[in-house]
Design an enzyme around this catalytic site. Structure first.
Site, PDB file in Angstrom:
ATOM      1  N   SER A   1      10.260  23.362  -0.834  1.00 28.57           N
ATOM      2  CA  SER A   1      11.429  22.850  -0.110  1.00 28.57           C
ATOM      3  C   SER A   1      11.514  21.331  -0.041  1.00 28.57           C
ATOM      4  O   SER A   1      12.486  20.793   0.496  1.00 28.57           O
ATOM      5  CB  SER A   1      11.475  23.432   1.313  1.00 28.57           C
ATOM      6  OG  SER A   1      12.041  24.721   1.297  1.00 28.57           O
TER       7      SER A   1
ATOM      8  N   LYS B   1      14.692  19.786  -1.197  1.00 27.89           N
ATOM      9  CA  LYS B   1      15.842  19.499  -0.337  1.00 27.89           C
ATOM     10  C   LYS B   1      15.998  17.999  -0.065  1.00 27.89           C
ATOM     11  O   LYS B   1      17.072  17.553   0.344  1.00 27.89           O
ATOM     12  CB  LYS B   1      15.730  20.276   0.969  1.00 27.89           C
ATOM     13  CG  LYS B   1      15.826  21.799   0.796  1.00 27.89           C
ATOM     14  CD  LYS B   1      15.757  22.526   2.127  1.00 27.89           C
ATOM     15  CE  LYS B   1      15.988  24.026   1.976  1.00 27.89           C
ATOM     16  NZ  LYS B   1      14.809  24.754   1.490  1.00 27.89           N
TER      17      LYS B   1
ATOM     18  N   SER C   1      15.421  24.117   7.295  1.00 34.44           N
ATOM     19  CA  SER C   1      15.117  24.355   5.881  1.00 34.44           C
ATOM     20  C   SER C   1      15.865  25.570   5.350  1.00 34.44           C
ATOM     21  O   SER C   1      15.329  26.374   4.584  1.00 34.44           O
ATOM     22  CB  SER C   1      13.611  24.529   5.644  1.00 34.44           C
ATOM     23  OG  SER C   1      13.275  24.258   4.300  1.00 34.44           O
TER      24      SER C   1
END
Length: 361
Positions: A50, A53, A110
């Site tokens: 993640s 991101k 997230s």
């Protein structure tokens, strides 16, 4: 007995300093001088999870700066976005949130579905947005980085390095300080729910200012953490932790030692770190496979910080920053920005401070 022997072998392997499974990429950067204070395996390719991101956020910030979207632009959940596995919000198709709230949901919670919807809003489609992400990566000099999606769910072709992620995080912090409060937020309220960040340093390490965590089986637990104390700003990057405890304690340990002046420094900028020409390791067997239990036991023995009765670097009581987000309801036929033509993309130079010269006496 066989399982016990496997644990002993893994512990001995770590203590003897052998074995790529334990070579966790780490980096500590002084954000004021640009000097790398410490690094280990920082140029080794790794799956970002993640931390992807961060590039999705950077692309959004760039689109806002260019006037293509605003923080009030509606981000509409599509069927494609809803297909994303958790972590997700699960909003029904057609539900919209402002881009500002979408950024909070993506960076704090997230949420994978929200990351997909942000990409579709800015790029017009998920594939076009991925191409935009890779254009940004190339123009920032992230030579080990290749993106395959906007959220970080595992794709074998999605690769980065601690060096590249540190540059990306540095550029975000220096170029777009107006969004610092998003990264500093520990939790978001939506309806009656409170959704907490996975970055424990925001509550347990004094001076923490963000930024992002990530996890998939093939990468282990990753983190980029920034903190400020007494006029100093430091960034720690850690890849491949076996647990949230290890990830948090490793990052806090790097930052704490940095603030204490215990690293002599490397006298080089993060851009001077060479990315290695090799494939990223697949940590799935150790993280989620047959070796997971033995590996966890070995890591606890090798790095016990934060376990009961052991020293912890996450002892502070930091006030929690909480932000409330809402939806705009269901919207249809929302005109999305068209992808920017390739010839119109003008990269901005990276403005990393040079390490201060060191005079040897």
């Amino acid at each position: 007995m066989r399982s016990f022997c496997r644990v002993i072998l893994l512990v001995l392997t770590f203590l003897l300093g052998a074995g790529p499974s334990f070579a966790l990429p780490q980096l500590l950067l002084d954000m004021r001088t640009g000097e790398v204070l410490f690094e280990s395996e920082a140029g080794r390719p790794w799956h970002p999870a993640s931390l992807t991101k961060l590039m999705t956020a950077y692309a959004a910030f760039e689109a806002i700066a260019s006037g293509r979207v605003t923080l009030d632009t509606p981000v509409v959940m599509s069927e494609n976005a809803l297909k994303a596995p958790p972590s997700k919000m699960g909003f029904p198709v057609g539900t919209a949130v402002t881009l500002e709230d979408a950024l909070y949901l993506m960076l704090v919670k997230s949420a994978n579905d929200v990351a997909t919807a942000i990409g579709e809003t800015i790029g017009g489609s998920e594939p076009d947005f991925v191409r935009l992400m890779n254009s940004h990566a190339a123009n920032l000099g992230l030579t080990a980085t290749r993106f395959a999606n906007s959220h970080g769910l595992h794709d074998p072709n999605q690769v980065t390095s601690a060096r590249d992620i540190a540059i990306l995080a540095f550029v975000i912090r220096s170029r777009y300080p107006q969004y610092d409060e998003i990264f500093e937020t520990r939790a978001i309220k939506f309806g009656n729910s409170t959704l907490k960040s996975f970055n424990v340093l925001l509550e347990k390490f004094r001076g923490t200012t963000g930024m992002k965590t990530g996890y998939v089986c093939s990468s282990g637990l990753n983190i980029v953490a920034t903190a400020e104390r007494n006029g100093r700003e430091l960034m720690a990057v850690v890849f491949g932790g076996v647990s949230a405890r290890e990830r948090g304690e490793l990052a806090a340990l790097l930052l704490e030692r940095g603030f204490q002046g215990r690293y002599g420094g490397t006298r080089k900028s993060v851009t001077a770190i060479a990315n290695l020409a090799m494939s990223p390791p697949d940590r799935r067997p150790e993280m989620c496979g047959a070796d997971a239990k033995a590996y966890l036991t070995a890591r606890k023995a090798a790095f016990p910080f934060g376990l009961e009765g052991q020293i912890s670097y996450l002892n502070d009581d930091v006030p929690r920053k909480v932000v409330r987000v809402t939806t705009l309801g269901k919207l249809v036929n929302v005109e999305l920005p068209r992808p920017r033509p390739a010839y119109a993309f003008v990269p901005k130079p990276i403005e990393l401070p040079r390490p201060r010269p060191v005079v040897l006496r």
